[in-house]
Design a protein around this motif. Sequence first.
Motif, PDB file in Angstrom:
ATOM      1  N   UNK A 486     -16.385  14.290 -17.630  1.00 17.17           N
ATOM      2  CA  UNK A 486     -17.370  15.548 -17.169  1.00 17.17           C
ATOM      3  C   UNK A 486     -17.699  14.957 -15.944  1.00 17.17           C
ATOM      4  N   UNK A 487     -17.975  16.007 -14.981  1.00 17.45           N
ATOM      5  CA  UNK A 487     -18.299  15.999 -13.578  1.00 17.45           C
ATOM      6  C   UNK A 487     -19.703  15.446 -13.344  1.00 17.45           C
ATOM      7  N   UNK A 488     -20.476  15.949 -14.491  1.00 15.98           N
ATOM      8  CA  UNK A 488     -21.760  15.736 -14.354  1.00 15.98           C
ATOM      9  C   UNK A 488     -22.600  15.722 -15.769  1.00 15.98           C
ATOM     10  N   UNK A 492     -19.139  20.463 -18.565  1.00 23.29           N
ATOM     11  CA  UNK A 492     -17.673  20.398 -19.066  1.00 23.29           C
ATOM     12  C   UNK A 492     -16.708  19.866 -18.390  1.00 23.29           C
ATOM     13  N   UNK A 493     -15.762  18.818 -19.155  1.00 26.99           N
ATOM     14  CA  UNK A 493     -14.545  18.585 -18.463  1.00 26.99           C
ATOM     15  C   UNK A 493     -13.327  19.475 -18.210  1.00 26.99           C
ATOM     16  N   UNK A 494     -12.423  19.006 -17.479  1.00 29.69           N
ATOM     17  CA  UNK A 494     -11.477  19.800 -17.144  1.00 29.69           C
ATOM     18  C   UNK A 494     -10.569  20.193 -18.434  1.00 29.69           C
ATOM     19  N   UNK A 495     -10.483  19.053 -19.510  1.00 30.12           N
ATOM     20  CA  UNK A 495      -9.899  19.156 -21.013  1.00 30.12           C
ATOM     21  C   UNK A 495     -10.654  20.218 -21.672  1.00 30.12           C
ATOM     22  N   UNK A 496     -11.989  20.309 -21.394  1.00 30.99           N
ATOM     23  CA  UNK A 496     -12.777  21.253 -22.176  1.00 30.99           C
ATOM     24  C   UNK A 496     -12.479  22.600 -21.790  1.00 30.99           C
ATOM     25  N   UNK A 497     -12.541  22.838 -20.476  1.00 34.67           N
ATOM     26  CA  UNK A 497     -12.509  24.145 -20.066  1.00 34.67           C
ATOM     27  C   UNK A 497     -10.995  24.536 -20.548  1.00 34.67           C
TER      28      UNK A 497
END
Length: 757
Positions: A486-488, A492-497
């Motif tokens: 997660x970036x912060x 959401x992480x890229x995988x989550x998106x």
Amino acid sequence: MALVRRSMTLGARLLAIGVIGGVLVAGLLYPVVGALGGLAGQAVNGVAATTPGVLSGEMPSVTTITDDAGTPLAYLYDQNRQAVASNQISTAMKAAIVAIEDRRFFVESGLDARGVLRALVNNSTGGATQGASTLTEQYVKNYDEYVAAQTPAEQLRATAPNLGRKVREAEVAEQLDHTVPKEQLLTWYLNVVSFGNQAFGVQAAARTYFDTTADRLTVPQAALLAGMVQSPAADDPVRHPAAATGRRNVVIDQMAQQGDITPAQAAQATAAPLGVGPVLHGLPEGCIGAGDAGFFCSYVLDYLERAGIDADELRRGGYTVRTTMNRAAMDQAKAAVDAEVPPTQPHVADVLSVVAPGGDAHRVTAMVANRGYGLDAGQRQTTYDLPGTPENLGAGSVYKIFTSSAYLAQGGGVDSVIPVPANGYASPLTPGFVVSNDGDYPPQMTLQDALAQSPNTAFVKLEETTGITPVVDMAVKLGLRSLAEAPGPGQPSIADEVRAQHQASFTLGPTPTSSLELANVGATLASHGVWCPPSPVTAVTDAAGRPVPLNVQGCEQVVPGPLADTEMTALSKDDQPGGTSAAAATAAGWNRPTAAKTGTTQTSESGAFVAATPSLSAAAITFDDSASPRPICTGSPPTTCATGNLFGGTTPAQTLYRAMTSILGASPVQPLPAPDPRFLTGGRLTTIPAVVGEPADQAAAALRAAGFAVATATVDSRAPAGTVVGEDPLGGGVEGQTITLTTSTGRLAPAPRPPHT
């Protein structure tokens, strides 16, 4: 309290000396001596009265980062100091410093009581506070200035002409003289003192001025260094050679008077040249000093910080960090990226990472870029970790590795025939997403041929069989761990998106990717499905040679070994005739069994190539590293253009095959692991019944009747309890594959209560 009691003893000693010196002096001392206990027992002008390390000789030292053979590649430090033992300092150096600074050092107390008396009297009458006179007192003063003081302001206070500071130095010197052998005190002094030009301690000074070590210092060399400690700037042999020569000769004369050398030796030493060239030999600090290994060095520092070694401690702790970097492999990899794309070529970066697979560790052998590691922007240098940090343009069809691996995990086979829809295929997974191929393909192909020839529509269609979530999960498992970060907080992480948005484009690799993570994906497959963090470090030891534990993630069996071995076979035709990297392999004379995959982003702004043998895995990415990326056209050299023709099989594959051919050299050719027959033939492709909206028991029965296994999950929903509200995957599947049904609880979670105001 012990220090205060000792200060009273000091006061009594000073008073006795004052009385001997005369009634007037003794009278001046009475008000001063009464204040000694308070001055010695409290912090003096910001420098603690009892700095712990001063009594044990602990001081900051240089950390050395080495390659896998133990050869230094970088140094980290706040002060260029390498503490050495007494037997690592030449007799000439010890004699020189004692002769010029404290000739009675070995026979008198560590406290010069008369010197302290002069300081007290001068202070009380408005005169200047006198400096330390014994080597022990000088050690304490230098320790306060260069070790205990952490900021320039503290250093200034530590050297200010201050009565309290003088008394504290005397007290600590007296304590040291009663507890530490003279030889050890002399060694500590020679390790802590500054010799100018960022050389702290005699070992750094020997290297800086004479490119030698402290144990090899000759009489004239030792005399020069000893003469510099009082005023390193004024007696700098580079800037002021005449003054330095004169001061050196004074020291030589003192050594002769002390009987340390004969008159003949003194004459010979005095006639000797300074021996200091115009270019000094100070240690380069940080990863910029590592040259072509700078990117690897940068990754080492990030790795160590994540492993629990604080960056400040690393710069002061005198550690030795033995890395996994192979110097020959690094040089050959660097030569390959530079040969394909010159270092100063505008806009085009070429990066390569090499990882050695293994069941207990994945060791990073090399990380390079065509860019130089440095601060000269005019020479296209950068300190941004190009090989190790995901670049935003993506790796293209390399991601088809994850779709095919997910397919095998669900019962598919390498020899299974999969559909290849025509150009303009609109996948139902993502409304509005239309995909085409770069070239003409038959309407169906085996999975192995599809991986080698890389039709886009085939793998988007395959995602309808596997589901997007299993493909994303497979990418993270095999090595793209950055996708799950997660970036912060709360983001959401890229995988989550990708999962949430059902991005069918994921198999085409548009997400940020690093060459290091891609190389580690190949290493996971070559390690029979065992993922390990890509490690650049073999061992860390402290200044005493003791192992330093690292807090790093362990290895994991992320996919079954037979699946990983068979995926290697699935990827084994890329370098063969008809494969996307075949031309590059032929040009490089490549003849090793290899699991490989190329990838290109839609507008040719980046291209990637990953290839794994049983002994090494590597990945190359070529991309536009400017702020406004453009398509890249191949050529000699590649350049940005209006309509690109860069592919993973061109510059990236050429870079990798060139490097790996040199790195592997004449080492034995190893076959790929044998595939498992279960994953060659796979299960029978069939349609997955659509059961959303049906009761859970009926839906499960329908799926089982069609030859599928069933897993369930629940979610709060307005739908009637037990109703299927989600099905993953949808569309086509492999007989025996597990279908996950999400059923409703029949209720919604209560809304969160408003916060109190």
